[in-house]
Motif scaffolding. Sequence first.
Motif, PDB file in Angstrom:
ATOM      1  N   SER A  30       0.834  -1.212   0.000  1.00  0.00           N
ATOM      2  CA  SER A  30       0.000   0.000   0.000  1.00  0.00           C
ATOM      3  C   SER A  30       0.862   1.252   0.000  1.00  0.00           C
ATOM      4  O   SER A  30       0.650   2.182   0.788  1.00  0.00           O
ATOM      5  CB  SER A  30      -0.933  -0.012   1.221  1.00  0.00           C
ATOM      6  OG  SER A  30      -1.738  -1.155   1.231  1.00  0.00           O
ATOM      7  N   LEU A  31       1.820   1.289  -0.877  1.00  0.00           N
ATOM      8  CA  LEU A  31       2.763   2.404  -0.907  1.00  0.00           C
ATOM      9  C   LEU A  31       2.095   3.704  -1.304  1.00  0.00           C
ATOM     10  O   LEU A  31       1.147   3.730  -2.111  1.00  0.00           O
ATOM     11  CB  LEU A  31       3.912   2.086  -1.859  1.00  0.00           C
ATOM     12  CG  LEU A  31       4.949   1.107  -1.277  1.00  0.00           C
ATOM     13  CD1 LEU A  31       5.795   0.499  -2.378  1.00  0.00           C
ATOM     14  CD2 LEU A  31       5.817   1.813  -0.258  1.00  0.00           C
ATOM     15  N   LYS A  32       2.603   4.781  -0.718  1.00  0.00           N
ATOM     16  CA  LYS A  32       2.076   6.119  -0.949  1.00  0.00           C
ATOM     17  C   LYS A  32       3.193   6.993  -1.514  1.00  0.00           C
ATOM     18  O   LYS A  32       4.374   6.732  -1.265  1.00  0.00           O
ATOM     19  CB  LYS A  32       1.593   6.724   0.367  1.00  0.00           C
ATOM     20  CG  LYS A  32       0.595   5.875   1.123  1.00  0.00           C
ATOM     21  CD  LYS A  32       0.280   6.498   2.471  1.00  0.00           C
ATOM     22  CE  LYS A  32      -0.684   5.642   3.277  1.00  0.00           C
ATOM     23  NZ  LYS A  32      -0.977   6.246   4.606  1.00  0.00           N
ATOM     24  N   PRO A  33       2.843   8.049  -2.211  1.00  0.00           N
ATOM     25  CA  PRO A  33       3.896   8.948  -2.717  1.00  0.00           C
ATOM     26  C   PRO A  33       4.815   9.466  -1.608  1.00  0.00           C
ATOM     27  O   PRO A  33       6.015   9.655  -1.846  1.00  0.00           O
ATOM     28  CB  PRO A  33       3.092  10.073  -3.366  1.00  0.00           C
ATOM     29  CG  PRO A  33       1.828   9.407  -3.805  1.00  0.00           C
ATOM     30  CD  PRO A  33       1.516   8.408  -2.729  1.00  0.00           C
ATOM     31  N   GLU A  34       4.286   9.670  -0.422  1.00  0.00           N
ATOM     32  CA  GLU A  34       5.113  10.153   0.676  1.00  0.00           C
ATOM     33  C   GLU A  34       6.091   9.121   1.202  1.00  0.00           C
ATOM     34  O   GLU A  34       6.946   9.430   2.049  1.00  0.00           O
ATOM     35  CB  GLU A  34       4.249  10.686   1.823  1.00  0.00           C
ATOM     36  CG  GLU A  34       3.177   9.740   2.300  1.00  0.00           C
ATOM     37  CD  GLU A  34       1.822  10.015   1.664  1.00  0.00           C
ATOM     38  OE1 GLU A  34       1.756  10.250   0.433  1.00  0.00           O
ATOM     39  OE2 GLU A  34       0.820   9.967   2.422  1.00  0.00           O
ATOM     40  N   ASP A  35       6.008   7.884   0.712  1.00  0.00           N
ATOM     41  CA  ASP A  35       7.008   6.868   1.053  1.00  0.00           C
ATOM     42  C   ASP A  35       8.260   6.992   0.182  1.00  0.00           C
ATOM     43  O   ASP A  35       9.238   6.272   0.401  1.00  0.00           O
ATOM     44  CB  ASP A  35       6.425   5.464   0.886  1.00  0.00           C
ATOM     45  CG  ASP A  35       5.320   5.153   1.881  1.00  0.00           C
ATOM     46  OD1 ASP A  35       4.315   4.532   1.469  1.00  0.00           O
ATOM     47  OD2 ASP A  35       5.467   5.531   3.065  1.00  0.00           O
ATOM     48  N   THR A  36       8.224   7.886  -0.782  1.00  0.00           N
ATOM     49  CA  THR A  36       9.384   8.084  -1.648  1.00  0.00           C
ATOM     50  C   THR A  36      10.585   8.557  -0.842  1.00  0.00           C
ATOM     51  O   THR A  36      10.502   9.544  -0.106  1.00  0.00           O
ATOM     52  CB  THR A  36       9.055   9.114  -2.744  1.00  0.00           C
ATOM     53  OG1 THR A  36       8.053   8.574  -3.601  1.00  0.00           O
ATOM     54  CG2 THR A  36      10.290   9.436  -3.575  1.00  0.00           C
ATOM     55  N   ALA A  37      11.684   7.822  -0.954  1.00  0.00           N
ATOM     56  CA  ALA A  37      12.888   8.135  -0.179  1.00  0.00           C
ATOM     57  C   ALA A  37      13.986   7.151  -0.557  1.00  0.00           C
ATOM     58  O   ALA A  37      13.734   6.158  -1.261  1.00  0.00           O
ATOM     59  CB  ALA A  37      12.607   8.036   1.318  1.00  0.00           C
ATOM     60  N   VAL A  38      15.159   7.415  -0.063  1.00  0.00           N
ATOM     61  CA  VAL A  38      16.218   6.414  -0.082  1.00  0.00           C
ATOM     62  C   VAL A  38      16.084   5.607   1.205  1.00  0.00           C
ATOM     63  O   VAL A  38      15.999   6.187   2.296  1.00  0.00           O
ATOM     64  CB  VAL A  38      17.616   7.056  -0.174  1.00  0.00           C
ATOM     65  CG1 VAL A  38      18.694   5.979  -0.109  1.00  0.00           C
ATOM     66  CG2 VAL A  38      17.743   7.870  -1.451  1.00  0.00           C
ATOM     67  N   TYR A  39      16.050   4.303   1.053  1.00  0.00           N
ATOM     68  CA  TYR A  39      15.881   3.412   2.193  1.00  0.00           C
ATOM     69  C   TYR A  39      17.219   2.770   2.542  1.00  0.00           C
ATOM     70  O   TYR A  39      17.917   2.255   1.662  1.00  0.00           O
ATOM     71  CB  TYR A  39      14.837   2.343   1.877  1.00  0.00           C
ATOM     72  CG  TYR A  39      13.437   2.865   1.958  1.00  0.00           C
ATOM     73  CD1 TYR A  39      12.940   3.749   1.002  1.00  0.00           C
ATOM     74  CD2 TYR A  39      12.593   2.508   3.009  1.00  0.00           C
ATOM     75  CE1 TYR A  39      11.661   4.264   1.090  1.00  0.00           C
ATOM     76  CE2 TYR A  39      11.305   3.002   3.105  1.00  0.00           C
ATOM     77  CZ  TYR A  39      10.850   3.879   2.140  1.00  0.00           C
ATOM     78  OH  TYR A  39       9.568   4.385   2.232  1.00  0.00           O
ATOM     79  N   TYR A  40      17.531   2.798   3.826  1.00  0.00           N
ATOM     80  CA  TYR A  40      18.799   2.284   4.319  1.00  0.00           C
ATOM     81  C   TYR A  40      18.577   1.134   5.298  1.00  0.00           C
ATOM     82  O   TYR A  40      17.703   1.205   6.172  1.00  0.00           O
ATOM     83  CB  TYR A  40      19.565   3.381   5.056  1.00  0.00           C
ATOM     84  CG  TYR A  40      19.977   4.542   4.196  1.00  0.00           C
ATOM     85  CD1 TYR A  40      19.140   5.644   4.036  1.00  0.00           C
ATOM     86  CD2 TYR A  40      21.211   4.547   3.550  1.00  0.00           C
ATOM     87  CE1 TYR A  40      19.514   6.721   3.241  1.00  0.00           C
ATOM     88  CE2 TYR A  40      21.600   5.621   2.767  1.00  0.00           C
ATOM     89  CZ  TYR A  40      20.747   6.702   2.620  1.00  0.00           C
ATOM     90  OH  TYR A  40      21.127   7.765   1.844  1.00  0.00           O
ATOM     91  N   CYS A  41      19.392   0.142   5.156  1.00  0.00           N
ATOM     92  CA  CYS A  41      19.471  -0.954   6.113  1.00  0.00           C
ATOM     93  C   CYS A  41      20.576  -0.619   7.107  1.00  0.00           C
ATOM     94  O   CYS A  41      21.610  -0.052   6.727  1.00  0.00           O
ATOM     95  CB  CYS A  41      19.792  -2.233   5.336  1.00  0.00           C
ATOM     96  SG  CYS A  41      20.164  -3.677   6.314  1.00  0.00           S
ATOM     97  N   ALA A  42      20.361  -0.960   8.368  1.00  0.00           N
ATOM     98  CA  ALA A  42      21.357  -0.634   9.380  1.00  0.00           C
ATOM     99  C   ALA A  42      21.364  -1.690  10.475  1.00  0.00           C
ATOM    100  O   ALA A  42      20.349  -2.361  10.709  1.00  0.00           O
ATOM    101  CB  ALA A  42      21.065   0.744   9.978  1.00  0.00           C
TER     102      ALA A  42
END
Length: 131
Positions: A85-97
Motif C-alpha cells: 500500500s505504498l504512498k507517494p510520501e514513502d518516496t525516499a532512499v531506504y537504508y538498512c542498518a
Amino acid sequence: QLQLVESGGGLVQAGGSLRLSCAASGRTFSSSAMGWFRQAPGKERKFVGAISWSGGRVYFADFVKGRFTISRDNTKNTVSLQMNSLKPEDTAVYYCAADGTNRLESYSGSYYPMPSEYSDWGQGTQVTVSS
C-alpha cells in the motif's frame, strides 16, 4: 562490523508493493538487531522499522504500521522489508542498518531510535512512488 548491501528499490505506483532486501556480511549479523531507515530529499533520516536478532520482536514507525513488515533469515544473513500500500510520501532512499546489540530482545515500551544508535549502514536504495 557488518557490511550491508540493499537491493530491491525502484519505481512503483501508489498502492503498489516493493520488497527491499539487505544482505549482510560479517560475524555479528545473527546477534544484532537490524533496522530500516529512510531519507527523503531535504529531510532528516527517519526510523522505519526494526527487528531483533531472533526475529521475535519487531517495531515500526507509526506512519508505516499495518503496511510494512520486516523479516530476517539468520542462516542467509539477510533482512527484508516488505512494503505494501505504498504512498507517494514513502518516496525516499531506504537504508538498512545494524545496531550491533541484542537489546531489542528485552526492550519494553515504544521504540523510535535515532540513526546515531545504529553503527553499520548500507549505501541505500531508492524507492519512488508515483501518484
